[in-house]
Design an enzyme around this catalytic site. Structure first.
Site: not given
Length: 490
Positions: A91, A182, A315
């Site tokens: 990616r 994001e 995360y």
């Protein structure tokens, strides 16, 4: 868990490749500004991050991505290492200002197109599937200067033109597209707090919500272009990447339970609810009122279901408590959310061990809960974990071996990859997992002070690459080899 991998015995309870379905993709992730460098090469125009980092006070160590880790010149070396380790997908992000230096979508930069063509072709030659992100925060600076960037509705059309150029030039080989990475970070940190480019921090409560609104519309516009002009021939899919930490209620109190749900609404629902349900979450509407833009009926129809998969960057997890009296000095987003984020419960129980960044606690069970939440709320969509990883603090005086022996990161990945396997067993439709990051790199406002890579980059000695123990763990995991075998990465 704990089944035997191909060619070697796994330790009891340890995750193996055989715990994942046939066709499940394991990859690594990076972004253009963080690794490419070559700011003034190949006809590239400046991005907002190029200009933002020129002011050294914006970056913790006064550095920038001008050279980054020189992936622009070293991409073959990096892709070869990726392939040797056994990863099946990469990616990466395309720099908008390499394709259209001024962002306007008229004069395409053939040198930029050639770079990404070469990168994609080499990936495929090495057996690695390309997963391309169109926007990972590096808006062409000219669009910020001339139209106001994400604060202008004009950005929607410019983004669609850029997306179309990428589909047209690369879509014969790229079958997995991500529109925007994001959007939460762009909205809040770029247009609210001002610690990310373009550094807008004028205290206008509406700005983050306007930036978010236009990112959602731009995402939908680019999916629309793909479906109308390219899908039938190219057969690819287009997704949207959101980031969200799991919110675990700090207690059994109803108000803490509600605060945890609200926390996720403000991080995840802000972007996904409009696409799936046609509007922002009710908890946001109730608290933000007319600060939240409205979707016209035409917009609602246009954005609805404009998504083929959800990319989840995850995360960490936090305990969440209700905060009835938020700090008045905070931007309105945080005031309205009314939550207190905790690493420990009142009993003293910590949610997990902390990594180098103060916001990052290691909580493997949180990703399973996060994935299951998405599966339940959005009718079991296709999910890719598009980023997951942890950082070490850079220490220029430390020996190389200290960084290469990253046992904490090995434990992190074992835990989180195992939790993703459990979420799949729970019924979630997860199709892939990407470790962040392949290389140590420029970590935005933190500069080069944090290292997220599974491959160490020696900033002092020619940017040489050295696989860490975590890279070796992935290689053994992907190849189903025994724990003592070592891959050939020379």
């Amino acid at each position: 868990m704990g089944s035997t991998g191909r060619g070697g015995e796994a330790a009891a309870g340890e995750v193996t490749r055989a715990d994942f379905p046939e066709g499940f993709v394991f990859g690594v992730a990076t972004s253009a500004y963080q690794i490419e460098g070559a700011r003034n090469e190949g006809g590239k125009g400046d991005s907002i991050w190029d200009v933002f980092a020129d002011k050294k006070e914006h970056i913790l160590d006064g550095t920038s991505g001008e050279l980054a880790v020189d992936h622009y010149h070293r991409y073959k070396e990096d892709i070869e290492l990726m392939a040797k380790l056994g990863f099946g997908a990469y990616r990466f992000s395309i720099s908008w200002s390499r394709i259209f230096p001024d962002g306007l979508g008229k004069d395409i930069n053939e040198e930029g197109v050639a770079f990404y063509n070469n990168l994609i072709d080499f990936m495929i030659e090495k057996g690695i599937q390309p997963y391309a992100t169109l926007y990972h925060w590096d808006l062409p600076h000219n669009l910020h200067q001339t139209v106001g960037g994400w604060l202008s509705d004009k950005i929607v059309d410019y983004f669609a033109l850029y997306a179309e150029a990428c589909f047209a030039n690369f879509g014969d080989r790229v079958k997995h597209w991500i529109t925007i990475n994001e959007p939460l970070q762009t909205s809040l940190h770029g247009y609210g707090i001002g610690i990310f480019a373009p550094g807008v921090c004028e205290g206008e409560a509406a700005e983050p919500f306007l930036a978010a609104h236009h990112q959602i519309l731009a995402h939908a516009a680019s999916v629309d272009v793909y479906r109308r002009k390219f899908k039938a021939v190219q057969g690819g899919t287009v997704g949207f990447v959101v980031d969200c930490e799991w919110a675990e209620p700090a207690s059994d109190k109803i108000e803490d339970q509600a605060a945890a749900a609200r926390h996720i609404d403000f991080l995840l629902g802000w972007y996904l609810d409009p696409i799936y349900f046609g509007d922002y979450p009710e908890s946001m509407r109730k608290r933000l009122g007319d600060r939240l833009p409205n979707f016209s009926e035409k917009d609602r129809e246009f954005i609805r279901n404009k998504i083929d998969f959800i990319g989840l960057n995850h995360y960490t997890s936090k305990f969440i408590a209700n905060q009835p009296n938020p700090q008045p000095k905070e931007i309105h987003f945080f005031q309205a959310r009314q939550v207190e984020i905790l690493e420990k419960r009142s009993s003293g129980e910590a949610i997990g061990e902390r990594a180098a960044s103060e916001w990052l606690c290691i909580v493997p069970w949180g990703i399973r809960k996060m994935i299951n939440y998405i599966a339940k709320k959005y009718d079991n969509p296709i999910i890719y974990v598009t980023e997951n990883g942890m950082d070490d603090l850079d220490d220029p005086s430390a020996a190389l071996d200290q960084f290469l022996n990253d046992t904490k990161r090995v434990g992190f990945f074992k835990g989180y990859v195992g939790a993703v396997a459990e979420a799949i067993k729970d019924g979630a439709d997860v199709r892939g997992y990407f470790a962040w990051s392949f290389l140590d790199n420029f970590e935005w406002a933190q500069g080069f002070t944090k290292r997220f890579g599974i491959v160490y980059v020696d900033y002092k000695n020619g940017l040489s690459r050295h696989p860490k123990a975590s890279a070796m763990w992935f290689s053994r995991f992907l190849n189903g080899a025994g724990a003592d075998s070592k891959p050939d990465t020379n």
